[in-house]
Motif scaffolding. Structure first.
Motif, PDB file in Angstrom:
ATOM      1  N   LYS A  11      37.514  25.212  40.171  1.00 50.46           N
ATOM      2  CA  LYS A  11      38.038  26.340  40.690  1.00 50.46           C
ATOM      3  C   LYS A  11      37.498  27.529  39.811  1.00 50.46           C
ATOM      4  O   LYS A  11      37.666  27.193  38.688  1.00 50.46           O
ATOM      5  CB  LYS A  11      39.808  26.518  40.766  1.00 50.46           C
ATOM      6  CG  LYS A  11      40.112  25.447  41.758  1.00 50.46           C
ATOM      7  CD  LYS A  11      41.722  25.525  41.553  1.00 50.46           C
ATOM      8  CE  LYS A  11      42.347  24.373  42.741  1.00 50.46           C
ATOM      9  NZ  LYS A  11      42.707  23.381  41.962  1.00 50.46           N
ATOM     10  N   ILE A  12      37.544  28.773  40.275  1.00 51.68           N
ATOM     11  CA  ILE A  12      36.903  29.926  39.503  1.00 51.68           C
ATOM     12  C   ILE A  12      37.704  31.031  40.015  1.00 51.68           C
ATOM     13  O   ILE A  12      37.782  31.213  41.298  1.00 51.68           O
ATOM     14  CB  ILE A  12      35.518  30.033  39.519  1.00 51.68           C
ATOM     15  CG1 ILE A  12      35.077  31.102  38.768  1.00 51.68           C
ATOM     16  CG2 ILE A  12      35.009  30.233  40.949  1.00 51.68           C
ATOM     17  CD1 ILE A  12      33.637  31.036  38.266  1.00 51.68           C
ATOM     18  N   THR A  13      38.390  31.957  39.196  1.00 53.13           N
ATOM     19  CA  THR A  13      39.151  33.033  39.465  1.00 53.13           C
ATOM     20  C   THR A  13      38.370  34.040  39.850  1.00 53.13           C
ATOM     21  O   THR A  13      37.172  34.141  39.626  1.00 53.13           O
ATOM     22  CB  THR A  13      40.204  33.502  38.364  1.00 53.13           C
ATOM     23  OG1 THR A  13      39.258  33.999  37.186  1.00 53.13           O
ATOM     24  CG2 THR A  13      41.025  32.340  38.063  1.00 53.13           C
ATOM     25  N   LYS A  14      38.805  35.268  40.599  1.00 54.53           N
ATOM     26  CA  LYS A  14      38.021  36.324  40.948  1.00 54.53           C
ATOM     27  C   LYS A  14      37.487  37.351  39.693  1.00 54.53           C
ATOM     28  O   LYS A  14      36.513  37.665  39.732  1.00 54.53           O
ATOM     29  CB  LYS A  14      38.775  37.098  41.818  1.00 54.53           C
ATOM     30  CG  LYS A  14      39.185  36.650  42.972  1.00 54.53           C
ATOM     31  CD  LYS A  14      40.136  37.542  44.156  1.00 54.53           C
ATOM     32  CE  LYS A  14      40.461  36.986  45.304  1.00 54.53           C
ATOM     33  NZ  LYS A  14      41.313  37.847  46.357  1.00 54.53           N
ATOM     34  N   LYS A  15      38.329  37.234  38.727  1.00 51.85           N
ATOM     35  CA  LYS A  15      38.012  37.631  37.604  1.00 51.85           C
ATOM     36  C   LYS A  15      36.691  37.112  36.773  1.00 51.85           C
ATOM     37  O   LYS A  15      35.883  37.856  36.427  1.00 51.85           O
ATOM     38  CB  LYS A  15      39.034  37.809  36.393  1.00 51.85           C
ATOM     39  CG  LYS A  15      39.987  38.707  36.689  1.00 51.85           C
ATOM     40  CD  LYS A  15      40.991  38.654  35.431  1.00 51.85           C
ATOM     41  CE  LYS A  15      42.411  39.514  35.788  1.00 51.85           C
ATOM     42  NZ  LYS A  15      43.229  39.199  34.791  1.00 51.85           N
ATOM     43  N   ALA A  16      36.757  35.798  36.950  1.00 47.52           N
ATOM     44  CA  ALA A  16      35.400  34.852  36.211  1.00 47.52           C
ATOM     45  C   ALA A  16      34.299  35.291  37.166  1.00 47.52           C
ATOM     46  O   ALA A  16      33.280  35.723  36.687  1.00 47.52           O
ATOM     47  CB  ALA A  16      35.875  33.686  36.045  1.00 47.52           C
ATOM     48  N   LYS A  18      33.691  37.847  39.103  1.00 44.10           N
ATOM     49  CA  LYS A  18      33.078  39.185  38.942  1.00 44.10           C
ATOM     50  C   LYS A  18      32.399  39.410  37.360  1.00 44.10           C
ATOM     51  O   LYS A  18      31.342  39.994  37.645  1.00 44.10           O
ATOM     52  CB  LYS A  18      34.426  40.376  38.810  1.00 44.10           C
ATOM     53  CG  LYS A  18      33.979  41.612  38.678  1.00 44.10           C
ATOM     54  CD  LYS A  18      35.325  42.677  38.753  1.00 44.10           C
ATOM     55  CE  LYS A  18      34.894  44.060  38.420  1.00 44.10           C
ATOM     56  NZ  LYS A  18      36.128  44.902  38.608  1.00 44.10           N
ATOM     57  N   THR A  84      39.839  24.898  35.927  1.00 46.54           N
ATOM     58  CA  THR A  84      39.705  26.468  36.710  1.00 46.54           C
ATOM     59  C   THR A  84      39.184  27.263  35.719  1.00 46.54           C
ATOM     60  O   THR A  84      39.484  27.130  34.263  1.00 46.54           O
ATOM     61  CB  THR A  84      41.054  26.899  36.908  1.00 46.54           C
ATOM     62  OG1 THR A  84      41.846  26.113  37.791  1.00 46.54           O
ATOM     63  CG2 THR A  84      41.174  28.297  37.372  1.00 46.54           C
ATOM     64  N   ASP A  86      38.379  30.835  34.097  1.00 49.78           N
ATOM     65  CA  ASP A  86      39.152  32.164  34.127  1.00 49.78           C
ATOM     66  C   ASP A  86      38.411  33.119  33.146  1.00 49.78           C
ATOM     67  O   ASP A  86      37.681  32.623  32.297  1.00 49.78           O
ATOM     68  CB  ASP A  86      40.424  32.196  34.039  1.00 49.78           C
ATOM     69  CG  ASP A  86      41.217  33.518  34.521  1.00 49.78           C
ATOM     70  OD1 ASP A  86      40.680  34.364  34.852  1.00 49.78           O
ATOM     71  OD2 ASP A  86      42.603  33.374  34.121  1.00 49.78           O
ATOM     72  N   TYR A  87      38.624  34.598  33.162  1.00 53.13           N
ATOM     73  CA  TYR A  87      38.003  35.439  32.184  1.00 53.13           C
ATOM     74  C   TYR A  87      39.114  36.385  31.815  1.00 53.13           C
ATOM     75  O   TYR A  87      39.848  36.853  32.837  1.00 53.13           O
ATOM     76  CB  TYR A  87      37.044  36.277  32.799  1.00 53.13           C
ATOM     77  CG  TYR A  87      36.204  37.257  31.945  1.00 53.13           C
ATOM     78  CD1 TYR A  87      35.372  36.594  31.105  1.00 53.13           C
ATOM     79  CD2 TYR A  87      36.660  38.491  31.785  1.00 53.13           C
ATOM     80  CE1 TYR A  87      34.683  37.394  29.973  1.00 53.13           C
ATOM     81  CE2 TYR A  87      35.877  39.247  30.785  1.00 53.13           C
ATOM     82  CZ  TYR A  87      35.048  38.518  29.860  1.00 53.13           C
ATOM     83  OH  TYR A  87      34.341  39.343  29.050  1.00 53.13           O
ATOM     84  N   ILE A  88      39.529  36.286  30.639  1.00 54.68           N
ATOM     85  CA  ILE A  88      40.334  37.270  30.197  1.00 54.68           C
ATOM     86  C   ILE A  88      39.776  38.466  29.193  1.00 54.68           C
ATOM     87  O   ILE A  88      38.892  38.079  28.583  1.00 54.68           O
ATOM     88  CB  ILE A  88      41.709  36.533  29.330  1.00 54.68           C
ATOM     89  CG1 ILE A  88      41.085  35.755  28.150  1.00 54.68           C
ATOM     90  CG2 ILE A  88      42.346  35.398  30.240  1.00 54.68           C
ATOM     91  CD1 ILE A  88      42.090  35.213  27.301  1.00 54.68           C
ATOM     92  N   ARG A  99      41.071  26.151  32.131  1.00 55.35           N
ATOM     93  CA  ARG A  99      42.446  25.318  32.189  1.00 55.35           C
ATOM     94  C   ARG A  99      41.883  23.920  32.634  1.00 55.35           C
ATOM     95  O   ARG A  99      41.231  23.911  33.879  1.00 55.35           O
ATOM     96  CB  ARG A  99      43.272  25.962  33.016  1.00 55.35           C
ATOM     97  CG  ARG A  99      43.784  27.253  32.407  1.00 55.35           C
ATOM     98  CD  ARG A  99      45.131  27.884  33.563  1.00 55.35           C
ATOM     99  NE  ARG A  99      44.477  28.648  34.611  1.00 55.35           N
ATOM    100  CZ  ARG A  99      44.056  29.927  34.713  1.00 55.35           C
ATOM    101  NH1 ARG A  99      44.046  30.384  33.401  1.00 55.35           N
ATOM    102  NH2 ARG A  99      43.893  30.293  35.869  1.00 55.35           N
TER     103      ARG A  99
END
Length: 115
Positions: A11-16, A18, A84, A86-88, A99
């Motif tokens: 899975k990949i978040t919308k932030k990542a 972008k 997953t 993510d980008y923070i 994650r």
């Protein structure tokens, strides 16, 4: 060239998404892909690495998304099932984080893990 396309449960978040699109657009190379791989090292034994890459080997796994592709070598893939991405961005800086449900331990930096 034969590429391995498989269901990886990544899975990949919308932030990542972008941020990866942003980095790829800065390279101005439509062949550029986002590579994730595992190396030995870090606080807990293994470490996540991320690069932009246009080279694909026969043993690479390609995950095609609408906007770009993710490349993972076959050895690293065994450690990345179910992750997953993510980008923070926070006071400490900005970074991609993983994650990983397979990780028994992870360090505070988010880059190192053990299975």
């Amino acid at each position: 060239m034969r590429n391995n396309l498989i269901n990886t449960s990544i899975k990949i978040t919308k932030k990542a998404i972008k941020k990866i699109k942003y980095f790829i657009s800065k390279k101005k190379n439509k062949k550029m892909k986002f590579r994730i791989f595992i190396i030995g090292g870090g606080c807990n034994g293994f470490k996540y690495e991320f690069i932009l890459d246009e080279k694909i080997s026969k043993k690479d796994i390609i995950i095609k998304l609408l906007e770009f592709s993710i490349i993972i070598d076959s050895i690293s893939m065994q450690y990345l099932f179910g992750i997953t991405i993510d980008y923070i961005e926070n006071i400490e800086g900005s970074k991609f984080i993983i994650r990983n449900p397979q990780a028994k331990t992870t360090c505070n930096c988010g880059f190192s893990f053990d299975i």
